[in-house]
Design a protein around this motif. Structure first.
Motif, PDB file in Angstrom:
ATOM      1  N   GLY A 189       1.015  -1.423  -0.288  1.00  0.00           N
ATOM      2  CA  GLY A 189       0.297   0.042  -0.523  1.00  0.00           C
ATOM      3  C   GLY A 189       1.032   1.516   0.102  1.00  0.00           C
ATOM      4  N   GLN A 190       2.125   0.814   0.499  1.00  0.00           N
ATOM      5  CA  GLN A 190       2.620   2.043   0.555  1.00  0.00           C
ATOM      6  C   GLN A 190       3.779   2.516  -0.447  1.00  0.00           C
ATOM      7  OE1 GLN A 190       2.208   4.597   2.582  1.00  0.00           O
ATOM      8  NE2 GLN A 190       1.283   3.696   4.089  1.00  0.00           N
ATOM      9  N   PRO A 191       4.144   3.514  -1.161  1.00  0.00           N
ATOM     10  CA  PRO A 191       5.318   4.012  -1.803  1.00  0.00           C
ATOM     11  C   PRO A 191       6.263   3.687  -1.445  1.00  0.00           C
ATOM     12  CG  PRO A 191       4.637   6.292  -1.231  1.00  0.00           C
ATOM     13  CD  PRO A 191       4.050   5.195  -0.606  1.00  0.00           C
ATOM     14  N   VAL A 192       7.532   3.487  -2.672  1.00  0.00           N
ATOM     15  CA  VAL A 192       8.800   2.854  -2.018  1.00  0.00           C
ATOM     16  C   VAL A 192       9.559   3.310  -1.371  1.00  0.00           C
ATOM     17  CG1 VAL A 192       9.901   3.669  -4.176  1.00  0.00           C
ATOM     18  CG2 VAL A 192      11.012   1.757  -3.229  1.00  0.00           C
ATOM     19  N   HIS A 193       9.594   4.741  -1.171  1.00  0.00           N
ATOM     20  CA  HIS A 193       9.749   6.081   0.047  1.00  0.00           C
ATOM     21  C   HIS A 193       9.872   4.973   1.319  1.00  0.00           C
ATOM     22  CE1 HIS A 193       7.585   7.297  -2.775  1.00  0.00           C
ATOM     23  NE2 HIS A 193       7.093   8.766  -1.739  1.00  0.00           N
ATOM     24  N   ARG A 194       8.802   5.073   1.490  1.00  0.00           N
ATOM     25  CA  ARG A 194       8.465   3.989   3.212  1.00  0.00           C
ATOM     26  C   ARG A 194       9.424   3.319   2.931  1.00  0.00           C
ATOM     27  NH1 ARG A 194       7.815   3.773   7.127  1.00  0.00           N
ATOM     28  NH2 ARG A 194       5.815   3.403   8.262  1.00  0.00           N
ATOM     29  N   ALA A 195       9.542   2.804   2.768  1.00  0.00           N
ATOM     30  CA  ALA A 195      10.790   1.232   2.475  1.00  0.00           C
ATOM     31  C   ALA A 195      12.123   1.805   3.076  1.00  0.00           C
ATOM     32  CB  ALA A 195      10.580   0.389   1.817  1.00  0.00           C
ATOM     33  N   ILE A 196      12.438   2.701   1.855  1.00  0.00           N
ATOM     34  CA  ILE A 196      13.716   3.528   1.848  1.00  0.00           C
ATOM     35  C   ILE A 196      13.893   3.830   3.359  1.00  0.00           C
ATOM     36  CG2 ILE A 196      15.140   5.612   0.350  1.00  0.00           C
ATOM     37  CD1 ILE A 196      14.211   4.492  -1.707  1.00  0.00           C
ATOM     38  N   GLN A 197      12.948   4.564   4.130  1.00  0.00           N
ATOM     39  CA  GLN A 197      13.809   5.195   5.099  1.00  0.00           C
ATOM     40  C   GLN A 197      13.636   4.543   5.770  1.00  0.00           C
ATOM     41  OE1 GLN A 197       9.949   8.102   6.681  1.00  0.00           O
ATOM     42  NE2 GLN A 197      10.643   8.937   4.864  1.00  0.00           N
ATOM     43  N   LYS A 198      13.915   2.816   6.022  1.00  0.00           N
ATOM     44  CA  LYS A 198      13.371   2.257   7.315  1.00  0.00           C
ATOM     45  C   LYS A 198      15.496   1.701   7.361  1.00  0.00           C
ATOM     46  CE  LYS A 198       9.546  -0.629   6.473  1.00  0.00           C
ATOM     47  NZ  LYS A 198       8.657  -2.241   5.914  1.00  0.00           N
ATOM     48  N   LEU A 199      16.205   2.549   6.065  1.00  0.00           N
ATOM     49  CA  LEU A 199      17.643   2.699   6.488  1.00  0.00           C
ATOM     50  C   LEU A 199      18.050   3.394   6.958  1.00  0.00           C
ATOM     51  CD1 LEU A 199      17.861   1.195   2.626  1.00  0.00           C
ATOM     52  CD2 LEU A 199      17.785  -0.419   4.260  1.00  0.00           C
ATOM     53  N   PRO A 200      18.945   3.215   6.969  1.00  0.00           N
ATOM     54  CA  PRO A 200      19.915   4.811   7.886  1.00  0.00           C
ATOM     55  C   PRO A 200      20.169   5.401   6.901  1.00  0.00           C
ATOM     56  CG  PRO A 200      21.310   2.312   8.004  1.00  0.00           C
ATOM     57  CD  PRO A 200      19.943   2.103   7.284  1.00  0.00           C
ATOM     58  N   PRO A 201      20.208   7.095   7.053  1.00  0.00           N
ATOM     59  CA  PRO A 201      20.004   7.150   7.924  1.00  0.00           C
ATOM     60  C   PRO A 201      19.085   8.037   9.065  1.00  0.00           C
ATOM     61  CG  PRO A 201      19.970   9.184   6.536  1.00  0.00           C
ATOM     62  CD  PRO A 201      20.126   8.241   5.883  1.00  0.00           C
ATOM     63  N   GLY A 202      17.829   6.872   8.796  1.00  0.00           N
ATOM     64  CA  GLY A 202      16.441   6.911   9.440  1.00  0.00           C
ATOM     65  C   GLY A 202      15.419   7.789   8.345  1.00  0.00           C
ATOM     66  N   PRO A 203      13.969   7.767   9.329  1.00  0.00           N
ATOM     67  CA  PRO A 203      13.060   8.765   8.799  1.00  0.00           C
ATOM     68  C   PRO A 203      13.277   9.821   7.773  1.00  0.00           C
ATOM     69  CG  PRO A 203      12.064   7.021  10.083  1.00  0.00           C
ATOM     70  CD  PRO A 203      13.880   6.911  10.135  1.00  0.00           C
ATOM     71  N   LEU A 204      14.149   9.925   8.307  1.00  0.00           N
ATOM     72  CA  LEU A 204      13.778  12.343   8.651  1.00  0.00           C
ATOM     73  C   LEU A 204      14.789  12.611   8.434  1.00  0.00           C
ATOM     74  CD1 LEU A 204      12.773  14.140  11.993  1.00  0.00           C
ATOM     75  CD2 LEU A 204      12.300  14.000   9.877  1.00  0.00           C
ATOM     76  N   GLY A 205      16.031  11.444   7.892  1.00  0.00           N
ATOM     77  CA  GLY A 205      16.830  11.902   6.840  1.00  0.00           C
ATOM     78  C   GLY A 205      17.441  11.296   5.693  1.00  0.00           C
ATOM     79  N   TRP A 206      16.509  10.804   5.573  1.00  0.00           N
ATOM     80  CA  TRP A 206      16.078  10.814   4.213  1.00  0.00           C
ATOM     81  C   TRP A 206      14.871  11.605   3.343  1.00  0.00           C
ATOM     82  CZ3 TRP A 206      18.346   8.367   0.658  1.00  0.00           C
ATOM     83  CH2 TRP A 206      18.989   6.704   1.264  1.00  0.00           C
ATOM     84  N   ALA A 207      14.285  11.605   4.531  1.00  0.00           N
ATOM     85  CA  ALA A 207      13.117  13.097   3.825  1.00  0.00           C
ATOM     86  C   ALA A 207      14.300  14.241   3.555  1.00  0.00           C
ATOM     87  CB  ALA A 207      12.482  13.497   5.351  1.00  0.00           C
ATOM     88  N   TRP A 208      14.653  14.755   4.220  1.00  0.00           N
ATOM     89  CA  TRP A 208      16.326  15.747   4.128  1.00  0.00           C
ATOM     90  C   TRP A 208      16.766  15.556   3.080  1.00  0.00           C
ATOM     91  CZ3 TRP A 208      14.104  20.279   4.638  1.00  0.00           C
ATOM     92  CH2 TRP A 208      13.723  20.220   6.168  1.00  0.00           C
ATOM     93  N   ALA A 209      17.148  13.657   3.301  1.00  0.00           N
ATOM     94  CA  ALA A 209      17.634  13.742   2.096  1.00  0.00           C
ATOM     95  C   ALA A 209      17.305  13.572   0.664  1.00  0.00           C
ATOM     96  CB  ALA A 209      18.877  12.158   1.963  1.00  0.00           C
ATOM     97  N   TRP A 210      15.859  13.376   0.098  1.00  0.00           N
ATOM     98  CA  TRP A 210      15.368  13.849  -0.808  1.00  0.00           C
ATOM     99  C   TRP A 210      14.730  14.619  -1.116  1.00  0.00           C
ATOM    100  CZ3 TRP A 210      16.116   9.929  -3.651  1.00  0.00           C
ATOM    101  CH2 TRP A 210      15.957   8.275  -3.404  1.00  0.00           C
ATOM    102  N   THR A 211      14.662  15.864  -0.148  1.00  0.00           N
ATOM    103  CA  THR A 211      14.674  17.610  -0.085  1.00  0.00           C
ATOM    104  C   THR A 211      15.647  17.696  -1.482  1.00  0.00           C
ATOM    105  OG1 THR A 211      13.414  17.908   1.722  1.00  0.00           O
ATOM    106  CG2 THR A 211      13.950  19.449   0.992  1.00  0.00           C
TER     107      THR A 211
END
Length: 488
Positions: free
Chosen positions: A78-100
């Protein structure tokens, strides 16, 4: 523990049902045609010759595979693939800012608004605009941005609004290019351009010698075919909002006019692994492949082939070398007018206006929704601030992007910060990093977070590895030229 449910059945294997089911690939195809296929790659072919057509074809193959893989995750849970990527280091907020950084920065350059404004201004004046026409060009650029912003406020699903707009625009441009290439090119032109499919067998894989190569132009063109930057995340988000598979249980991003508040879940809801669900999974894969391989990738490759043949037939390398951006399309329109009359000028410019117009607002939505998803998943504080309504976050990011785009448009057209073509290349090359890292991340997601029963074949994994190497090579060339003034 995550709850597991039954996978909803796929659409029946009928043409009408399949046409109704597809959608994400249509949206991305309209964005792709407006960037790489309409401007950047035909300019490369006209300037350097068709030897790099193989790279465009290979890019379409690589991105088709990544497209299908990225859309599997929302069907699975049900969730887009970036939901899975957020489980990897550096974690959810780290990936949120990285994708930004990896998505917002490459896409804020409003090259497509200015390019569509160039077409509108040329239609109005009967010629390409010059420096003295900057006020008129600024007017149409701002109109393009404002109309795009308004479009993204309408519809019960923003994804559905873009899908409905993208279908006629893709068809319009396809027909426009088809008419142009049939009028402009003969069999010899087709033969010479198609010979570029074997360009990888030539010296340097068809690349110009170091003293003549322009890595920014070539790597930017290749990155945008079919889409580039974070297209896999965008497609995955559109697949979620389309409601494919388990996504029908998650929610979607609605508009403020015609939509309603919808609860967008952050939880994954994977389906049970049993015989019936695996059978249904195979049915959903047919939809993904039709959307990713045929609509998104094959359609855009046919378009880039036709635009390349037309550019090759109409422009000499000497003519093309002095042209940049939309001037390439305008020069072809002028050359076509010798065959079709003045109507060619109108057809080509009008087609370019609409597809570039659509590209600007499509990219604004695609980037905004991806960043919205990432922060929605990553931060309880964000959800609390938004009062549980994802639209508050979506439109906040959208207005920030719109404001920055307006500033860049004004600066580019009044203070001469950069030309539309330069803005296009900046965005393409900045997005190369996101495109390169997308491939190894998808491999990790496939093997770490997908059940072994639905993991891809080893051939798919090899293609994903090839994608990382392929785009990484162009990234290295662009960095060496830009930062160290070294051409390899």
């Amino acid at each position: 523990m995550r709850r597991e449910e039954e996978l909803p059945p796929p659409p029946p294997p009928r043409l009408a049902a399949y046409l109704k089911a597809i959608g994400p690939g249509v949206i991305m195809a309209s964005l792709a045609i407006g960037s790489g296929e309409w401007i950047t790659f035909p300019a490369v072919v006209a300037t350097f010759g068709p030897q790099l057509l193989w790279a465009a074809a290979f890019s379409c193959l690589l991105q088709a595979v990544l497209a299908v893989e990225s859309m599997k995750y929302p069907v699975y849970c049900g969730q887009p693939v970036h939901r899975a990527i957020q489980k990897l280091p550096p974690g959810p907020l780290g990936w949120a800012w990285a994708w930004t950084l990896m998505l917002f920065i490459p896409v804020i350059w409003p090259a497509w608004a200015i390019a569509s404004a160039t077409a509108a201004t040329a239609l109005q004046l009967g010629r390409l605009p010059g420096p003295q026409d900057a006020p008129l060009l600024l007017f149409w650029s701002l109109i393009a941005l404002i109309v795009g912003l308004l479009v993204l406020h309408i519809g019960w699903k923003i994804q559905r609004t873009l899908e409905l707009i993208s279908w006629p625009l893709v068809i319009l441009l396809f027909v426009t290019v088809l008419v142009g290439v049939l009028a402009a090119a003969d069999l010899d032109d087709w033969s010479k351009v198609l010979s570029g499919l074997g360009g990888f067998l030539t010296d340097r894989g068809g690349l110009p010698p170091p003293e003549k190569i322009d890595w920014l132009a070539i790597s930017g063109a290749i990155a945008y075919i079919p889409a580039g930057f974070g297209f896999n995340l965008m497609l995955s988000s559109y697949a979620r909002d389309k409601g494919w598979g388990m996504s029908s249980k998650i929610g979607y991003i609605s508009a403020v006019i015609g939509g309603k508040r919808v609860e967008l879940s952050t939880q994954e809801t994977p389906f049970k692994i049993n015989d019936e669900n695996l059978k249904r999974w195979k049915g959903w894969l047919q939809i993904l492949r039709l959307d990713g391989w045929i609509v998104f990738s094959l359609l855009t490759f046919i378009t880039v082939l036709m635009t390349s043949v037309m550019a090759y037939a109409l422009l000499t390398p000497e003519q093309a070398a002095g042209l940049r951006g939309f001037a390439i399309a305008a020069a072809q329109a002028q050359a076509l007018s010798n065959t079709l009359g003045g109507v060619a000028w109108i057809i080509v410019l009008l087609g370019g206006f609409w597809i570039l117009f659509d590209t600007q607002w499509g990219l604004m939505d695609a980037t905004t929704r991806t960043l919205t998803d990432n922060f929605w998943f990553a931060s309880e504080r964000v959800k609390k601030w938004a009062r549980g309504d994802v639209r508050r976050l979506y439109y906040t990011i959208l207005y920030i992007m719109f404001t920055i785009s307006v500033v860049i448009v004004i600066g580019s057209l009044t203070l001469k910060w950069a030309s539309p073509y330069e803005l296009t290349l900046i965005g393409a090359n900045l997005g190369l990093f996101a495109l390169t890292v997308a491939y190894p991340l998808q491999i990790i997601v496939n093997y770490k977070f997908m059940p072994k029963e639905i993991r891809p074949s080893i051939i798919v994994t090899i293609v994903l590895i090839a994608g990382m190497i392929f785009y990484g090579s162009f990234l290295v060339g662009a960095i060496a030229q830009t930062l160290f003034n070294v051409k390899i």
